[in-house]
Write a protein that holds these residues in place. Structure first.
Motif, PDB file in Angstrom:
ATOM      1  N   GLY A  83      -8.970   4.706   7.615  1.00  0.00           N
ATOM      2  CA  GLY A  83      -8.084   3.796   6.701  1.00  0.00           C
ATOM      3  C   GLY A  83      -6.724   4.114   6.576  1.00  0.00           C
ATOM      4  N   LEU A  84      -6.299   4.648   7.845  1.00  0.00           N
ATOM      5  CA  LEU A  84      -4.940   5.123   7.731  1.00  0.00           C
ATOM      6  C   LEU A  84      -4.131   4.327   8.975  1.00  0.00           C
ATOM      7  N   LEU A  85      -3.310   3.702   8.905  1.00  0.00           N
ATOM      8  CA  LEU A  85      -2.541   3.106   9.962  1.00  0.00           C
ATOM      9  C   LEU A  85      -1.131   3.750  10.240  1.00  0.00           C
ATOM     10  N   THR A  86      -1.092   4.642  11.350  1.00  0.00           N
ATOM     11  CA  THR A  86       0.017   5.443  11.656  1.00  0.00           C
ATOM     12  C   THR A  86       0.745   4.833  12.707  1.00  0.00           C
ATOM     13  N   ILE A  87       2.110   4.512  12.434  1.00  0.00           N
ATOM     14  CA  ILE A  87       2.920   3.926  13.389  1.00  0.00           C
ATOM     15  C   ILE A  87       4.001   5.044  13.856  1.00  0.00           C
ATOM     16  N   PRO A 106       0.963  -1.096   0.064  1.00  0.00           N
ATOM     17  CA  PRO A 106      -0.115   0.094   0.005  1.00  0.00           C
ATOM     18  C   PRO A 106       0.675   1.048  -0.113  1.00  0.00           C
ATOM     19  N   PRO A 107       0.326   2.376  -0.354  1.00  0.00           N
ATOM     20  CA  PRO A 107       1.255   3.797  -0.455  1.00  0.00           C
ATOM     21  C   PRO A 107       1.431   4.155   0.803  1.00  0.00           C
ATOM     22  N   TYR A 108       2.323   4.819   1.192  1.00  0.00           N
ATOM     23  CA  TYR A 108       2.745   5.282   2.695  1.00  0.00           C
ATOM     24  C   TYR A 108       3.647   6.640   2.610  1.00  0.00           C
ATOM     25  N   GLU A 132      -7.036  -7.747  10.705  1.00  0.00           N
ATOM     26  CA  GLU A 132      -6.301  -8.237   9.609  1.00  0.00           C
ATOM     27  C   GLU A 132      -5.002  -7.521   9.465  1.00  0.00           C
ATOM     28  N   LEU A 133      -4.540  -6.588  10.351  1.00  0.00           N
ATOM     29  CA  LEU A 133      -3.041  -6.176  10.386  1.00  0.00           C
ATOM     30  C   LEU A 133      -2.214  -6.763  11.377  1.00  0.00           C
ATOM     31  N   LEU A 184       0.556   4.110   6.536  1.00  0.00           N
ATOM     32  CA  LEU A 184      -0.043   3.502   5.464  1.00  0.00           C
ATOM     33  C   LEU A 184      -1.367   3.678   5.128  1.00  0.00           C
ATOM     34  N   ALA A 185      -1.457   3.604   3.896  1.00  0.00           N
ATOM     35  CA  ALA A 185      -3.406   3.652   3.389  1.00  0.00           C
ATOM     36  C   ALA A 185      -3.596   2.317   3.297  1.00  0.00           C
ATOM     37  N   VAL A 186      -4.479   1.875   4.323  1.00  0.00           N
ATOM     38  CA  VAL A 186      -4.712   0.549   4.480  1.00  0.00           C
ATOM     39  C   VAL A 186      -6.463   0.423   4.479  1.00  0.00           C
TER      40      VAL A 186
END
Length: 153
Positions: free
Chosen positions: A116-120, A37-39, A62-63, A53-55
């Motif tokens: 919909g955005l996963l931020t680490i 995915p794009p990041y 699921e992640l 990441l755009a998830v």
């Protein structure tokens, strides 16, 4: 795939032995990931970073986020939706894995999934022993140790 000769770099550096393998792995991983995915990678403040990441369409279950030996891995495994008859499916529904090589002393401090955005969140914690320090020059004319005294002991 292109290889890079880093031999000239090693003439003036010490302790960068794994630098070549990091570059090689980065090129290999980027070509294998195919841009999904794009990041984004952001520098938030001094020593604070974030990878986003755009998830879209993935749930928290699921992640999977894993850090092992300086490598941050984010894996998404989408469960098949039963009973749906798509006329067109443009939303990505495939398994992915993104890997990021972390610098020394960079720690993952948390992760958020929102809209919909996963931020680490990442934090670089430099130990006191590794921080730069100023060494003063002794203006005293005394030798550091007395050679004659050391020999008579």
């Amino acid at each position: 795939m292109k290889t890079i000769d880093l031999t000239p770099l090693y003439r003036n550096t010490v302790g960068f032995d794994r630098f070549a393998s990091l570059l090689d792995n980065a090129f290999r991983a980027e070509s294998a990931a195919g841009g999904y995915p794009p990041y984004n990678i952001e520098s938030l403040e001094e020593n604070n970073y974030a990878i986003t990441l755009a998830v879209a369409g993935f749930t928290q279950e699921e992640l999977n986020i894993n850090v092992e030996r300086g490598v941050l891995s984010i894996r998404g495994e989408k469960h098949k939706v039963e009973g749906k008859n798509f006329l067109y499916q443009g939303i990505a529904n495939r398994t992915f894995e993104r890997k990021f090589n972390l610098a020394d002393f960079v720690e993952v401090t948390g992760a958020d999934l929102e809209n919909g955005l996963l931020t680490i969140s990442l934090l670089k914690v430099i130990p006191e022993a590794m921080k730069a320090k100023t060494v003063s020059i002794n203006t005293n004319k005394k030798p550091i140790f007395d050679v004659e005294k050391e020999m008579t002991v």
